[in-house]
Design an enzyme around this catalytic site. Structure first.
Site: not given
Length: 129
Positions: A25-27, A29
């Site tokens: 995951h990113c910030a 998504r």
């Protein structure tokens, strides 16, 4: 919002844990590399509580949950699926391995020539002067 329920719905609509190659995951998504995209139900994924959108990019299925929410859904997803947690870079690498030979060859060519573009531009400017 029930994060565990949302994570379970994601897992159910992507074809189960066996269909997940990598998860990160990113910030905002949840980034999943999927083994068989035919098993994914994008319409159902878009209707999951908290999901703001679903799309495919760079060989990854990306589900937008938003800042803060994605962290909690990701933790529940990892716990439910048993998939080993990965970084964003590891997910990109796994996605690259899923591509066909032609796309991998194009990526290699891009990786070779993109770093030398500034040198080519600079030499062209110097020749122009």
């Amino acid at each position: 919002m029930d994060y565990r329920k949302s994570a379970q719905e994601v897992l159910d609509n992507i074809g189960g844990a066996d269909n997940v190659v990598s998860a990160a995951h990113c910030a905002t998504r949840l980034r999943l590399v999927i083994a068989d995209n035919a098993k994914v139900n994008k319409e159902a994924l878009e209707n999951i509580d908290g999901a703001k959108g679903v799309f495919e990019a760079q060989g990854q299925l990306q589900i937008i949950f938003g800042t803060g929410t994605v962290n909690k859904v990701y933790e529940e997803f990892i716990a439910l699926s048993g998939v080993e947690a990965a970084t964003k870079a590891e997910a990109k690498e796994a996605a690259a391995q899923q591509q066909n030979i032609f796309m991998r060859a194009i990526k290699v060519l891009g990786d070779v020539f993109v770093p030398i573009i500034p040198a080519i531009v600079a030499s062209g400017l110097l020749l122009g002067i």
